[in-house]
Motif scaffolding. Sequence first.
Motif, PDB file in Angstrom:
ATOM      1  N   SER A   1      -1.100 -68.295 -12.220  1.00  0.00           N
ATOM      2  CA  SER A   1      -0.509 -67.361 -10.975  1.00  0.00           C
ATOM      3  C   SER A   1       0.104 -68.157 -10.119  1.00  0.00           C
ATOM      4  O   SER A   1       1.170 -67.691  -9.497  1.00  0.00           O
ATOM      5  CB  SER A   1      -1.612 -66.570 -10.623  1.00  0.00           C
ATOM      6  N   PHE A   2      -0.078 -69.367  -9.859  1.00  0.00           N
ATOM      7  CA  PHE A   2       0.726 -70.119  -8.744  1.00  0.00           C
ATOM      8  C   PHE A   2       1.760 -70.991  -9.264  1.00  0.00           C
ATOM      9  O   PHE A   2       2.984 -70.669  -8.731  1.00  0.00           O
ATOM     10  CB  PHE A   2      -0.501 -71.420  -8.213  1.00  0.00           C
ATOM     11  N   LEU A   3       1.784 -71.358 -10.299  1.00  0.00           N
ATOM     12  CA  LEU A   3       2.777 -72.162 -10.949  1.00  0.00           C
ATOM     13  C   LEU A   3       3.923 -70.949 -11.256  1.00  0.00           C
ATOM     14  O   LEU A   3       5.136 -71.453 -11.319  1.00  0.00           O
ATOM     15  CB  LEU A   3       2.371 -72.816 -12.193  1.00  0.00           C
TER      16      LEU A   3
ATOM     17  N   ASN B   1     -12.329 -50.229 -14.859  1.00  0.00           N
ATOM     18  CA  ASN B   1     -12.510 -50.200 -13.505  1.00  0.00           C
ATOM     19  C   ASN B   1     -12.258 -51.212 -12.777  1.00  0.00           C
ATOM     20  O   ASN B   1     -13.002 -52.132 -12.200  1.00  0.00           O
ATOM     21  CB  ASN B   1     -14.142 -49.982 -13.575  1.00  0.00           C
ATOM     22  N   PRO B   2     -10.870 -51.488 -12.589  1.00  0.00           N
ATOM     23  CA  PRO B   2     -10.442 -52.675 -12.033  1.00  0.00           C
ATOM     24  C   PRO B   2     -10.828 -53.080 -10.432  1.00  0.00           C
ATOM     25  O   PRO B   2     -10.991 -51.948  -9.651  1.00  0.00           O
ATOM     26  CB  PRO B   2      -9.017 -52.602 -12.159  1.00  0.00           C
ATOM     27  N   SER B   3     -10.740 -54.196 -10.026  1.00  0.00           N
ATOM     28  CA  SER B   3     -10.648 -54.514  -8.396  1.00  0.00           C
ATOM     29  C   SER B   3      -9.545 -53.847  -7.784  1.00  0.00           C
ATOM     30  O   SER B   3      -8.488 -53.465  -8.607  1.00  0.00           O
ATOM     31  CB  SER B   3     -10.853 -55.858  -8.229  1.00  0.00           C
ATOM     32  N   ALA B   4      -9.577 -53.878  -6.552  1.00  0.00           N
ATOM     33  CA  ALA B   4      -8.475 -53.299  -5.893  1.00  0.00           C
ATOM     34  C   ALA B   4      -7.136 -54.316  -6.137  1.00  0.00           C
ATOM     35  O   ALA B   4      -5.903 -53.828  -6.131  1.00  0.00           O
ATOM     36  CB  ALA B   4      -8.899 -53.251  -4.219  1.00  0.00           C
ATOM     37  N   LYS B   5      -7.456 -55.571  -6.110  1.00  0.00           N
ATOM     38  CA  LYS B   5      -6.405 -56.553  -6.418  1.00  0.00           C
ATOM     39  C   LYS B   5      -5.647 -56.408  -7.719  1.00  0.00           C
ATOM     40  O   LYS B   5      -4.467 -56.353  -7.780  1.00  0.00           O
ATOM     41  CB  LYS B   5      -7.113 -57.888  -6.217  1.00  0.00           C
ATOM     42  N   ALA B   6      -6.557 -56.101  -8.940  1.00  0.00           N
ATOM     43  CA  ALA B   6      -6.141 -56.193 -10.203  1.00  0.00           C
ATOM     44  C   ALA B   6      -5.255 -54.937 -10.180  1.00  0.00           C
ATOM     45  O   ALA B   6      -4.374 -54.668 -10.825  1.00  0.00           O
ATOM     46  CB  ALA B   6      -7.126 -56.075 -11.136  1.00  0.00           C
ATOM     47  N   LEU B   7      -5.720 -53.626  -9.779  1.00  0.00           N
ATOM     48  CA  LEU B   7      -5.082 -52.309  -9.690  1.00  0.00           C
ATOM     49  C   LEU B   7      -3.739 -52.510  -9.053  1.00  0.00           C
ATOM     50  O   LEU B   7      -2.763 -51.885  -9.424  1.00  0.00           O
ATOM     51  CB  LEU B   7      -5.844 -51.405  -8.883  1.00  0.00           C
ATOM     52  N   THR B   8      -3.632 -53.193  -7.719  1.00  0.00           N
ATOM     53  CA  THR B   8      -2.418 -53.385  -7.013  1.00  0.00           C
ATOM     54  C   THR B   8      -1.325 -53.970  -7.864  1.00  0.00           C
ATOM     55  O   THR B   8      -0.216 -53.809  -8.007  1.00  0.00           O
ATOM     56  CB  THR B   8      -2.773 -54.266  -5.508  1.00  0.00           C
ATOM     57  N   ASN B   9      -1.843 -55.206  -8.549  1.00  0.00           N
ATOM     58  CA  ASN B   9      -1.126 -56.041  -9.212  1.00  0.00           C
ATOM     59  C   ASN B   9      -0.373 -55.322 -10.589  1.00  0.00           C
ATOM     60  O   ASN B   9       0.524 -55.386 -10.871  1.00  0.00           O
ATOM     61  CB  ASN B   9      -1.651 -57.224  -9.575  1.00  0.00           C
ATOM     62  N   VAL B  10      -1.193 -54.594 -11.334  1.00  0.00           N
ATOM     63  CA  VAL B  10      -0.818 -53.690 -12.687  1.00  0.00           C
ATOM     64  C   VAL B  10       0.065 -52.676 -12.003  1.00  0.00           C
ATOM     65  O   VAL B  10       1.009 -52.433 -12.670  1.00  0.00           O
ATOM     66  CB  VAL B  10      -2.048 -53.169 -13.148  1.00  0.00           C
TER      67      VAL B  10
ATOM     68  N   GLY C   1     -12.082 -58.240 -20.517  1.00  0.00           N
ATOM     69  CA  GLY C   1     -12.778 -57.425 -19.630  1.00  0.00           C
ATOM     70  C   GLY C   1     -13.289 -57.927 -18.578  1.00  0.00           C
ATOM     71  O   GLY C   1     -14.280 -57.466 -17.759  1.00  0.00           O
ATOM     72  N   ASN C   2     -12.960 -59.381 -18.008  1.00  0.00           N
ATOM     73  CA  ASN C   2     -13.572 -59.905 -17.219  1.00  0.00           C
ATOM     74  C   ASN C   2     -12.997 -59.876 -15.946  1.00  0.00           C
ATOM     75  O   ASN C   2     -11.634 -59.905 -15.777  1.00  0.00           O
ATOM     76  CB  ASN C   2     -13.477 -61.513 -17.440  1.00  0.00           C
ATOM     77  N   MET C   3     -13.360 -59.223 -14.850  1.00  0.00           N
ATOM     78  CA  MET C   3     -12.711 -58.726 -13.739  1.00  0.00           C
ATOM     79  C   MET C   3     -11.767 -59.788 -12.939  1.00  0.00           C
ATOM     80  O   MET C   3     -10.545 -59.777 -12.745  1.00  0.00           O
ATOM     81  CB  MET C   3     -13.624 -58.122 -12.517  1.00  0.00           C
ATOM     82  N   LYS C   4     -12.113 -61.156 -12.781  1.00  0.00           N
ATOM     83  CA  LYS C   4     -11.497 -62.015 -12.038  1.00  0.00           C
ATOM     84  C   LYS C   4     -10.181 -62.703 -13.057  1.00  0.00           C
ATOM     85  O   LYS C   4      -9.119 -62.799 -12.450  1.00  0.00           O
ATOM     86  CB  LYS C   4     -12.280 -63.314 -11.863  1.00  0.00           C
ATOM     87  N   LEU C   5     -10.560 -62.558 -14.267  1.00  0.00           N
ATOM     88  CA  LEU C   5      -9.582 -63.222 -15.329  1.00  0.00           C
ATOM     89  C   LEU C   5      -8.384 -62.000 -15.347  1.00  0.00           C
ATOM     90  O   LEU C   5      -7.462 -62.336 -15.304  1.00  0.00           O
ATOM     91  CB  LEU C   5     -10.180 -63.258 -16.597  1.00  0.00           C
ATOM     92  N   THR C   6      -8.703 -60.746 -15.198  1.00  0.00           N
ATOM     93  CA  THR C   6      -7.790 -59.596 -15.411  1.00  0.00           C
ATOM     94  C   THR C   6      -7.022 -59.863 -13.716  1.00  0.00           C
ATOM     95  O   THR C   6      -5.857 -59.612 -13.870  1.00  0.00           O
ATOM     96  CB  THR C   6      -8.651 -58.406 -15.332  1.00  0.00           C
ATOM     97  N   GLU C   7      -7.710 -60.164 -12.897  1.00  0.00           N
ATOM     98  CA  GLU C   7      -6.867 -60.178 -11.447  1.00  0.00           C
ATOM     99  C   GLU C   7      -5.802 -61.297 -11.433  1.00  0.00           C
ATOM    100  O   GLU C   7      -4.681 -60.930 -11.062  1.00  0.00           O
ATOM    101  CB  GLU C   7      -7.949 -60.546 -10.283  1.00  0.00           C
ATOM    102  N   TYR C   8      -6.032 -62.370 -11.997  1.00  0.00           N
ATOM    103  CA  TYR C   8      -5.303 -63.284 -12.023  1.00  0.00           C
ATOM    104  C   TYR C   8      -3.935 -63.275 -13.168  1.00  0.00           C
ATOM    105  O   TYR C   8      -3.063 -63.588 -12.863  1.00  0.00           O
ATOM    106  CB  TYR C   8      -5.901 -64.880 -12.359  1.00  0.00           C
ATOM    107  N   THR C   9      -4.596 -62.721 -14.383  1.00  0.00           N
ATOM    108  CA  THR C   9      -3.569 -62.363 -15.456  1.00  0.00           C
ATOM    109  C   THR C   9      -2.639 -61.327 -14.843  1.00  0.00           C
ATOM    110  O   THR C   9      -1.397 -61.275 -15.002  1.00  0.00           O
ATOM    111  CB  THR C   9      -4.259 -61.751 -16.675  1.00  0.00           C
ATOM    112  N   CYS C  10      -3.059 -60.162 -14.066  1.00  0.00           N
ATOM    113  CA  CYS C  10      -2.042 -59.316 -13.568  1.00  0.00           C
ATOM    114  C   CYS C  10      -1.156 -59.862 -12.563  1.00  0.00           C
ATOM    115  O   CYS C  10       0.056 -59.393 -12.260  1.00  0.00           O
ATOM    116  CB  CYS C  10      -2.794 -58.092 -13.006  1.00  0.00           C
ATOM    117  N   SER C  11      -1.491 -60.869 -11.694  1.00  0.00           N
ATOM    118  CA  SER C  11      -1.040 -61.526 -10.851  1.00  0.00           C
ATOM    119  C   SER C  11       0.416 -62.079 -11.379  1.00  0.00           C
ATOM    120  O   SER C  11       1.273 -62.199 -10.887  1.00  0.00           O
ATOM    121  CB  SER C  11      -1.720 -62.643  -9.919  1.00  0.00           C
ATOM    122  N   ILE C  12       0.041 -62.817 -12.583  1.00  0.00           N
ATOM    123  CA  ILE C  12       0.987 -63.713 -13.194  1.00  0.00           C
ATOM    124  C   ILE C  12       2.157 -62.676 -13.760  1.00  0.00           C
ATOM    125  O   ILE C  12       3.166 -62.659 -13.854  1.00  0.00           O
ATOM    126  CB  ILE C  12       0.458 -64.253 -14.631  1.00  0.00           C
TER     127      ILE C  12
END
Length: 257
Positions: free
Chosen positions: A75-77, A148-157, A105-116
């Motif tokens: 996500s940084f790269l 049931n995504p986190s706010a960050k994942a929902l924002t990114n998707v 279905g891992n929340m943190k993985l989903t967050e970073y993946t959606c960020s990418i």
Amino acid sequence: NNELKMIEALIYVCEVSPTSDACLAYATSALCQLSAVFELRIRLSEPELKLIPLLVKLLEIEENKVRLFCCAMLSFLATIKTNQEIMTSEELGLLELLASVIGLGNMKLTEYTCSIARTLSGDANNRIIMMKEEYHLLHALRMVFVQNPSAKALTNVCATLCNLSITIANRMPIIWFEEGILVSSLVYVVVTTSAEARTNALGALSYLAASVESRMHLLLDKYDLITHLKKICEEENSKAKVNAKLTLDRLIKPVAQ
């Protein structure tokens, strides 16, 4: 020189460590922290290091801690333009892999993946590549909404769908995907949230409403979109208000693409 030697040593540990070895987790964690610093991120992006292909390989192992560090690093790269060309290449296979990572279905993985996905979809060429059928991106994005995504994942998707909708050719595939499930998801976010995700969801709807073909679908009774948009337009000091008004104007007063 010392920085480069340290980076090379950490990459070597990642290459030779067994997948269950704690050294692998520590090495990926260290590289992840380095990639958070922009100047070091540029060093990590040097082609001869071949870091991105290594991270893609590590994403395939069944160790969520390592996967998490790799996704965060990617996500940084992804913010480096030259890295995006590597990350979207068919040979690398990253786009297909991201869809499967979301499926875990891992929340943190989903967050970073959606960020990418959000970062990559900000580029016009990437948007075309990402919508190739074999990458199953829309299916992956749909899965985020039902996890049931986190706010960050929902924002990114929602931001990813907004970016993808900028390209006219992408609009109808998004509209018709699984009988409008993505549109229903965007409308649900608009109705149920009041944060950045809602603004991004409205951004996606505003682009979808800019095309005549997709506009007719958005006006279907099942979405009741006009009613929701009018309510948001009555709100005070709402960031979502601008996108809501733009979408409403396009739906009520048809405009050219």
